[in-house]
Design an enzyme around this catalytic site. Sequence first.
Site, PDB file in Angstrom:
ATOM      1  N   LYS A   1     -14.677   1.158   1.995  1.00 31.00           N
ATOM      2  CA  LYS A   1     -14.666  -0.142   1.316  1.00 31.00           C
ATOM      3  C   LYS A   1     -15.379  -1.149   2.200  1.00 31.00           C
ATOM      4  O   LYS A   1     -15.023  -1.306   3.381  1.00 31.00           O
ATOM      5  CB  LYS A   1     -13.233  -0.607   1.097  1.00 31.00           C
ATOM      6  CG  LYS A   1     -12.617  -0.152  -0.187  1.00 31.00           C
ATOM      7  CD  LYS A   1     -11.362  -0.975  -0.399  1.00 31.00           C
ATOM      8  CE  LYS A   1     -10.590  -0.519  -1.586  1.00 31.00           C
ATOM      9  NZ  LYS A   1      -9.351  -1.307  -1.735  1.00 31.00           N
TER      10      LYS A   1
ATOM     11  N   GLU B   1      -0.292  -2.721  10.029  1.00 32.53           N
ATOM     12  CA  GLU B   1      -0.812  -1.634   9.187  1.00 32.53           C
ATOM     13  C   GLU B   1      -0.244  -0.282   9.647  1.00 32.53           C
ATOM     14  O   GLU B   1      -0.060   0.622   8.842  1.00 32.53           O
ATOM     15  CB  GLU B   1      -2.354  -1.599   9.226  1.00 32.53           C
ATOM     16  CG  GLU B   1      -3.038  -2.869   8.739  1.00 32.53           C
ATOM     17  CD  GLU B   1      -2.872  -3.154   7.245  1.00 32.53           C
ATOM     18  OE1 GLU B   1      -2.364  -2.298   6.505  1.00 32.53           O
ATOM     19  OE2 GLU B   1      -3.248  -4.274   6.831  1.00 32.53           O
TER      20      GLU B   1
ATOM     21  N   HIS C   1      -3.754 -11.806   8.956  1.00 33.20           N
ATOM     22  CA  HIS C   1      -3.493 -10.703   8.026  1.00 33.20           C
ATOM     23  C   HIS C   1      -2.272  -9.899   8.503  1.00 33.20           C
ATOM     24  O   HIS C   1      -1.395  -9.557   7.707  1.00 33.20           O
ATOM     25  CB  HIS C   1      -4.729  -9.809   7.942  1.00 33.20           C
ATOM     26  CG  HIS C   1      -4.631  -8.732   6.912  1.00 33.20           C
ATOM     27  ND1 HIS C   1      -4.537  -8.995   5.565  1.00 33.20           N
ATOM     28  CD2 HIS C   1      -4.603  -7.373   7.022  1.00 33.20           C
ATOM     29  CE1 HIS C   1      -4.458  -7.848   4.892  1.00 33.20           C
ATOM     30  NE2 HIS C   1      -4.490  -6.851   5.755  1.00 33.20           N
TER      31      HIS C   1
ATOM     32  N   LYS D   1      -4.702   7.829   5.756  1.00 32.10           N
ATOM     33  CA  LYS D   1      -5.704   7.085   4.969  1.00 32.10           C
ATOM     34  C   LYS D   1      -6.768   8.047   4.444  1.00 32.10           C
ATOM     35  O   LYS D   1      -7.185   7.960   3.289  1.00 32.10           O
ATOM     36  CB  LYS D   1      -6.333   5.970   5.815  1.00 32.10           C
ATOM     37  CG  LYS D   1      -7.401   5.218   5.035  1.00 32.10           C
ATOM     38  CD  LYS D   1      -7.258   3.736   5.024  1.00 32.10           C
ATOM     39  CE  LYS D   1      -8.195   3.102   4.001  1.00 32.10           C
ATOM     40  NZ  LYS D   1      -8.701   1.815   4.394  1.00 32.10           N
TER      41      LYS D   1
ATOM     42  N   ARG E   1      -4.928   5.201  -4.584  1.00 30.72           N
ATOM     43  CA  ARG E   1      -5.233   4.373  -3.407  1.00 30.72           C
ATOM     44  C   ARG E   1      -4.350   3.123  -3.339  1.00 30.72           C
ATOM     45  O   ARG E   1      -4.188   2.522  -2.275  1.00 30.72           O
ATOM     46  CB  ARG E   1      -6.725   4.002  -3.447  1.00 30.72           C
ATOM     47  CG  ARG E   1      -7.300   3.734  -2.091  1.00 30.72           C
ATOM     48  CD  ARG E   1      -8.817   3.701  -2.096  1.00 30.72           C
ATOM     49  NE  ARG E   1      -9.259   3.088  -0.849  1.00 30.72           N
ATOM     50  CZ  ARG E   1     -10.434   3.272  -0.307  1.00 30.72           C
ATOM     51  NH1 ARG E   1     -11.325   4.040  -0.863  1.00 30.72           N
ATOM     52  NH2 ARG E   1     -10.760   2.674   0.828  1.00 30.72           N
TER      53      ARG E   1
ATOM     54  N   ASN F   1      -1.373  -0.469  -0.656  1.00 29.54           N
ATOM     55  CA  ASN F   1      -1.079  -1.895  -0.817  1.00 29.54           C
ATOM     56  C   ASN F   1       0.379  -2.257  -0.565  1.00 29.54           C
ATOM     57  O   ASN F   1       0.784  -3.382  -0.823  1.00 29.54           O
ATOM     58  CB  ASN F   1      -1.454  -2.346  -2.235  1.00 29.54           C
ATOM     59  CG  ASN F   1      -2.949  -2.390  -2.420  1.00 29.54           C
ATOM     60  OD1 ASN F   1      -3.688  -2.563  -1.444  1.00 29.54           O
ATOM     61  ND2 ASN F   1      -3.408  -2.204  -3.630  1.00 29.54           N
TER      62      ASN F   1
ATOM     63  N   GLU G   1     -10.937   4.157  -6.091  1.00 25.45           N
ATOM     64  CA  GLU G   1      -9.777   3.388  -6.559  1.00 25.45           C
ATOM     65  C   GLU G   1      -9.685   3.373  -8.083  1.00 25.45           C
ATOM     66  O   GLU G   1      -9.395   2.349  -8.690  1.00 25.45           O
ATOM     67  CB  GLU G   1      -9.875   1.950  -6.037  1.00 25.45           C
ATOM     68  CG  GLU G   1      -8.587   1.406  -5.541  1.00 25.45           C
ATOM     69  CD  GLU G   1      -8.736   0.096  -4.796  1.00 25.45           C
ATOM     70  OE1 GLU G   1      -9.690  -0.661  -5.075  1.00 25.45           O
ATOM     71  OE2 GLU G   1      -7.907  -0.169  -3.928  1.00 25.45           O
TER      72      GLU G   1
ATOM     73  N   HIS H   1      -0.977 -10.996   0.311  1.00 27.16           N
ATOM     74  CA  HIS H   1      -2.149 -11.692  -0.234  1.00 27.16           C
ATOM     75  C   HIS H   1      -1.768 -13.089  -0.720  1.00 27.16           C
ATOM     76  O   HIS H   1      -2.533 -14.040  -0.549  1.00 27.16           O
ATOM     77  CB  HIS H   1      -2.784 -10.885  -1.362  1.00 27.16           C
ATOM     78  CG  HIS H   1      -3.547  -9.689  -0.865  1.00 27.16           C
ATOM     79  ND1 HIS H   1      -4.436  -9.760   0.189  1.00 27.16           N
ATOM     80  CD2 HIS H   1      -3.567  -8.395  -1.261  1.00 27.16           C
ATOM     81  CE1 HIS H   1      -4.958  -8.568   0.417  1.00 27.16           C
ATOM     82  NE2 HIS H   1      -4.436  -7.707  -0.439  1.00 27.16           N
TER      83      HIS H   1
ATOM     84  N   ARG I   1     -31.647  -0.536  -0.764  1.00 28.00           N
ATOM     85  CA  ARG I   1     -30.809   0.254  -1.686  1.00 28.00           C
ATOM     86  C   ARG I   1     -29.934   1.274  -0.965  1.00 28.00           C
ATOM     87  O   ARG I   1     -29.548   2.289  -1.538  1.00 28.00           O
ATOM     88  CB  ARG I   1     -31.648   0.947  -2.753  1.00 28.00           C
ATOM     89  CG  ARG I   1     -32.428  -0.039  -3.594  1.00 28.00           C
ATOM     90  CD  ARG I   1     -33.093   0.598  -4.775  1.00 28.00           C
ATOM     91  NE  ARG I   1     -33.863  -0.418  -5.479  1.00 28.00           N
ATOM     92  CZ  ARG I   1     -35.095  -0.780  -5.138  1.00 28.00           C
ATOM     93  NH1 ARG I   1     -35.696  -0.196  -4.115  1.00 28.00           N
ATOM     94  NH2 ARG I   1     -35.713  -1.706  -5.817  1.00 28.00           N
TER      95      ARG I   1
ATOM     96  N   HIS J   1       1.306  -5.606   0.719  1.00 22.24           N
ATOM     97  CA  HIS J   1       0.107  -6.440   0.602  1.00 22.24           C
ATOM     98  C   HIS J   1       0.135  -7.402  -0.586  1.00 22.24           C
ATOM     99  O   HIS J   1      -0.613  -8.373  -0.589  1.00 22.24           O
ATOM    100  CB  HIS J   1      -1.151  -5.569   0.529  1.00 22.24           C
ATOM    101  CG  HIS J   1      -1.592  -5.070   1.873  1.00 22.24           C
ATOM    102  ND1 HIS J   1      -0.816  -4.229   2.638  1.00 22.24           N
ATOM    103  CD2 HIS J   1      -2.713  -5.303   2.601  1.00 22.24           C
ATOM    104  CE1 HIS J   1      -1.454  -3.966   3.772  1.00 22.24           C
ATOM    105  NE2 HIS J   1      -2.608  -4.601   3.775  1.00 22.24           N
TER     106      HIS J   1
END
Length: 355
Positions: free
Chosen positions: A142, A184, A258, A220, A235, A239, A230, A246, A120, A242
Amino acid sequence: MNKIHVDASKEYDILLDKGLINRIGELINPINKSKRVAIITDDIVNTLYGDKVSQSIEFQGFSVDRFVFPNGEKSKNIDTLSDILEFLAKIGFRRNDMLIALGGGVVGDITGLAAAIYMRGISFVQIPTTLLSVVDSSIGGKTAINLRYGKNLTGAFWQPLMVICDIDIIRNLPDGLFAEGMAEVIKCDVIRGMNIIEHVENHSVLDNLDKIIENCIILKRDIVQQDEFETMGIRNILNVGHTIAHGIEKLSNYSISHGKAVGTGLVWESMLASELGLCDDKYVQKIRRAVHTYSLYMSVTYNLDTLIDAMVTDKKNTDSRVTFMLPTTDKVCVERKLCINELKELLKDVRRVYL
Ligand SMILES: NC(=O)c1ccc[n+]([C@@H]2O[C@H](COP(=O)([O-])OP(=O)(O)OC[C@H]3O[C@@H](n4cnc5c(N)ncnc54)[C@H](O)[C@@H]3O)[C@@H](O)[C@H]2O)c1
């Protein structure tokens, strides 16, 4: 040593300096009381830094276990996650013990998720070893694995206890891997003008690498602090480039890297912004030149309906419109939701005018 403090649901420091890879034991000693860690890494990074990191930690009297999996995105899946969890259980890893993610974004994402769910939740430290993972994936909490039906579809928000970035490692990356991360980095400049594109134009990125990395991390950090989970839309600004990226990645079945997808996405989305009157052509060309400098552009030959379809089914889009964060000349990105038909017409124009 440069310390960037993150004030999220957990507070922690991002440490930034040359040669930190030789000091991992000393740096983690104050934050782990159980004196027991497991290093999770991939085979390439293990060969490069596994023993060094392990020895540095053992030198501080820790017991160190190590789990190594094959490098690459294909390992970021439920089987590897399961293997890591079974390994931890087998060696009797306890709640107060700590994981160390030693590697790029793949290692960081999967180790973070293992840390989030083993018993946990246990603590973990990120040691990012690619430019992308230093400026992006190691910060913000993330964590994720991919499912057969898509990228990053299972994950958790789980902040690390510390992030340790050795600038020397980044400076010595193979050219292609460095270039991947520059997608990035260029994105960060598009979000918050930091003269990075000027450094690309002047060939002075390496001379200013420490500062560039620091600025990207701070950007960031600032965004994550405002919208850690988010939920507030803030946030989403990360993107930029992106949405199209994607779509490209998905249609290529993730065979396109990527970095290249993001580089191409940045160019296309800035063209889109120009079509919508948000930025001028001079700025589009600037972004385009920066992306080309690192060979991060590919011509997008996909049928537009197919490409848009791949974007619409992206998990970030909640309705039949496609959400973009678009660059503006004054470097304040804005959100635009575009209907499919409108988007198709705009992309047709983009293709006709620019390619
Ligand atoms: N969690 C987030 O917020 C977030 C953000 C952006 C990207 N990501 C994820 O990050 C991943 C991409 O990260 P990445 O580009 O670091 O990929 P990666 O972890 O697959 O690393 C790329 C390759 O570089 C090798 N490598 C790593 N460090 C090296 C070094 N110092 N020298 C030589 N080789 C080295 C790896 O073994 C691998 O083969 C994707 O899975 C993406 O989804 C996550």
